[in-house]
Design a protein around this motif. Structure first.
Motif, PDB file in Angstrom:
ATOM      1  N   GLY A  19      11.872  -9.743   2.584  1.00 59.88           N
ATOM      2  CA  GLY A  19      12.403 -10.745   3.505  1.00 59.88           C
ATOM      3  C   GLY A  19      11.459 -11.917   3.706  1.00 59.88           C
ATOM      4  O   GLY A  19      11.887 -13.078   3.705  1.00 59.88           O
ATOM      5  N   LEU A  20      10.175 -11.625   3.857  1.00 59.20           N
ATOM      6  CA  LEU A  20       9.193 -12.701   4.030  1.00 59.20           C
ATOM      7  C   LEU A  20       9.136 -13.594   2.793  1.00 59.20           C
ATOM      8  O   LEU A  20       9.045 -14.822   2.896  1.00 59.20           O
ATOM      9  CB  LEU A  20       7.810 -12.114   4.320  1.00 59.20           C
ATOM     10  N   ARG A  21       9.198 -12.985   1.618  1.00 63.25           N
ATOM     11  CA  ARG A  21       9.142 -13.759   0.373  1.00 63.25           C
ATOM     12  C   ARG A  21      10.414 -14.584   0.165  1.00 63.25           C
ATOM     13  O   ARG A  21      10.364 -15.700  -0.355  1.00 63.25           O
ATOM     14  CB  ARG A  21       8.903 -12.827  -0.804  1.00 63.25           C
ATOM     15  N   GLN A  22      11.555 -14.047   0.588  1.00 60.89           N
ATOM     16  CA  GLN A  22      12.821 -14.763   0.414  1.00 60.89           C
ATOM     17  C   GLN A  22      12.857 -16.062   1.200  1.00 60.89           C
ATOM     18  O   GLN A  22      13.574 -16.989   0.825  1.00 60.89           O
ATOM     19  CB  GLN A  22      13.995 -13.879   0.822  1.00 60.89           C
ATOM     20  N   VAL A  23      12.112 -16.137   2.279  1.00 61.09           N
ATOM     21  CA  VAL A  23      12.096 -17.371   3.075  1.00 61.09           C
ATOM     22  C   VAL A  23      10.878 -18.241   2.745  1.00 61.09           C
ATOM     23  O   VAL A  23      10.533 -19.149   3.495  1.00 61.09           O
ATOM     24  CB  VAL A  23      12.194 -17.087   4.594  1.00 61.09           C
ATOM     25  N   GLY A  24      10.212 -17.946   1.614  1.00 59.93           N
ATOM     26  CA  GLY A  24       9.181 -18.834   1.111  1.00 59.93           C
ATOM     27  C   GLY A  24       7.741 -18.494   1.451  1.00 59.93           C
ATOM     28  O   GLY A  24       6.844 -19.286   1.175  1.00 59.93           O
ATOM     29  N   ASN A  25       7.510 -17.337   2.043  1.00 59.42           N
ATOM     30  CA  ASN A  25       6.145 -16.936   2.374  1.00 59.42           C
ATOM     31  C   ASN A  25       5.521 -16.130   1.240  1.00 59.42           C
ATOM     32  O   ASN A  25       6.223 -15.601   0.376  1.00 59.42           O
ATOM     33  CB  ASN A  25       6.133 -16.085   3.653  1.00 59.42           C
ATOM     34  N   THR A  26       4.212 -16.017   1.276  1.00 61.52           N
ATOM     35  CA  THR A  26       3.493 -15.098   0.406  1.00 61.52           C
ATOM     36  C   THR A  26       3.143 -13.894   1.263  1.00 61.52           C
ATOM     37  O   THR A  26       2.476 -14.040   2.292  1.00 61.52           O
ATOM     38  CB  THR A  26       2.208 -15.742  -0.146  1.00 61.52           C
ATOM     39  N   ALA A  27       3.598 -12.715   0.873  1.00 62.45           N
ATOM     40  CA  ALA A  27       3.347 -11.501   1.657  1.00 62.45           C
ATOM     41  C   ALA A  27       2.436 -10.567   0.873  1.00 62.45           C
ATOM     42  O   ALA A  27       2.775 -10.150  -0.231  1.00 62.45           O
ATOM     43  CB  ALA A  27       4.661 -10.804   1.987  1.00 62.45           C
ATOM     44  N   ASP A  28       1.277 -10.266   1.444  1.00 55.42           N
ATOM     45  CA  ASP A  28       0.363  -9.279   0.872  1.00 55.42           C
ATOM     46  C   ASP A  28       0.543  -7.990   1.660  1.00 55.42           C
ATOM     47  O   ASP A  28       0.221  -7.934   2.850  1.00 55.42           O
ATOM     48  CB  ASP A  28      -1.090  -9.756   0.975  1.00 55.42           C
ATOM     49  N   TRP A  29       1.058  -6.944   1.010  1.00 55.33           N
ATOM     50  CA  TRP A  29       1.410  -5.699   1.685  1.00 55.33           C
ATOM     51  C   TRP A  29       0.361  -4.637   1.410  1.00 55.33           C
ATOM     52  O   TRP A  29       0.059  -4.327   0.271  1.00 55.33           O
ATOM     53  CB  TRP A  29       2.780  -5.247   1.200  1.00 55.33           C
ATOM     54  N   PHE A  30      -0.169  -4.073   2.495  1.00 55.50           N
ATOM     55  CA  PHE A  30      -1.121  -2.968   2.418  1.00 55.50           C
ATOM     56  C   PHE A  30      -0.615  -1.827   3.281  1.00 55.50           C
ATOM     57  O   PHE A  30       0.059  -2.040   4.278  1.00 55.50           O
ATOM     58  CB  PHE A  30      -2.512  -3.422   2.873  1.00 55.50           C
ATOM     59  N   ARG A  31      -0.974  -0.599   2.904  1.00 54.76           N
ATOM     60  CA  ARG A  31      -0.423   0.585   3.575  1.00 54.76           C
ATOM     61  C   ARG A  31      -1.386   1.250   4.548  1.00 54.76           C
ATOM     62  O   ARG A  31      -1.016   2.210   5.206  1.00 54.76           O
ATOM     63  CB  ARG A  31       0.061   1.568   2.519  1.00 54.76           C
ATOM     64  N   THR A  32      -2.634   0.785   4.622  1.00 49.94           N
ATOM     65  CA  THR A  32      -3.595   1.371   5.566  1.00 49.94           C
ATOM     66  C   THR A  32      -4.324   0.269   6.325  1.00 49.94           C
ATOM     67  O   THR A  32      -4.455  -0.865   5.835  1.00 49.94           O
ATOM     68  CB  THR A  32      -4.656   2.239   4.843  1.00 49.94           C
ATOM     69  N   ALA A  33      -4.819   0.617   7.494  1.00 51.87           N
ATOM     70  CA  ALA A  33      -5.610  -0.331   8.279  1.00 51.87           C
ATOM     71  C   ALA A  33      -6.868  -0.722   7.522  1.00 51.87           C
ATOM     72  O   ALA A  33      -7.293  -1.882   7.558  1.00 51.87           O
ATOM     73  CB  ALA A  33      -5.963   0.284   9.641  1.00 51.87           C
ATOM     74  N   GLU A  34      -7.460   0.227   6.821  1.00 53.91           N
ATOM     75  CA  GLU A  34      -8.684  -0.050   6.070  1.00 53.91           C
ATOM     76  C   GLU A  34      -8.435  -1.102   4.988  1.00 53.91           C
ATOM     77  O   GLU A  34      -9.225  -2.034   4.821  1.00 53.91           O
ATOM     78  CB  GLU A  34      -9.236   1.232   5.437  1.00 53.91           C
ATOM     79  N   ASP A  35      -7.330  -0.958   4.254  1.00 45.32           N
ATOM     80  CA  ASP A  35      -7.003  -1.933   3.213  1.00 45.32           C
ATOM     81  C   ASP A  35      -6.670  -3.299   3.820  1.00 45.32           C
ATOM     82  O   ASP A  35      -7.033  -4.338   3.271  1.00 45.32           O
ATOM     83  CB  ASP A  35      -5.837  -1.447   2.355  1.00 45.32           C
ATOM     84  N   GLY A  36      -5.988  -3.301   4.953  1.00 38.97           N
ATOM     85  CA  GLY A  36      -5.695  -4.561   5.641  1.00 38.97           C
ATOM     86  C   GLY A  36      -6.961  -5.260   6.091  1.00 38.97           C
ATOM     87  O   GLY A  36      -7.101  -6.483   5.966  1.00 38.97           O
ATOM     88  N   LEU A  37      -7.900  -4.485   6.606  1.00 39.75           N
ATOM     89  CA  LEU A  37      -9.173  -5.053   7.047  1.00 39.75           C
ATOM     90  C   LEU A  37      -9.946  -5.642   5.869  1.00 39.75           C
ATOM     91  O   LEU A  37     -10.514  -6.730   5.965  1.00 39.75           O
ATOM     92  CB  LEU A  37      -9.992  -3.968   7.747  1.00 39.75           C
TER      93      LEU A  37
END
Length: 92
Positions: A19-37
């Motif tokens: 959904g984020l990409r369909q409206v023109g954003n770049t979405a970086d998806w991570f599955r853990t807090a550690e990876d997000g950090l």
């Protein structure tokens, strides 16, 4: 806009990222807090979508770490918590 998505549920994460990409954003998806950090240390994000109920380290813990770090971080944060698990991810 580059958006950081931290969501461990495969179905929710995929749907939000698409959904984020369909409206023109770049979405970086991570599955853990550690990876997000880690991602926050290497990229600049305009916003973050964060699951509060992550396993191991919660989204609230991640927010606490971000608040204690000096320098710019993410300016807009949308946090959510799914009550029921929609689906687990088969891959990394």
């Amino acid at each position: 806009m580059r958006i950081l998505l931290v969501e461990d549920d495969c179905i929710l994460g995929d749907g939000i990222a698409v959904g984020l990409r369909q409206v023109g954003n770049t979405a970086d998806w991570f599955r853990t807090a550690e990876d997000g950090l880690t991602a926050l240390g290497t990229e600049t994000y305009g916003a973050m979508v964060l699951n509060i109920g992550l396993p191991r380290r919660s989204g609230l813990e991640l927010l606490g770490i971000l608040r204690r770090q000096p320098g710019p971080s993410v300016t807009r944060i949308a946090a959510h918590c799914a009550r029921q698990r929609a689906g687990s991810c088969a891959g990394p």
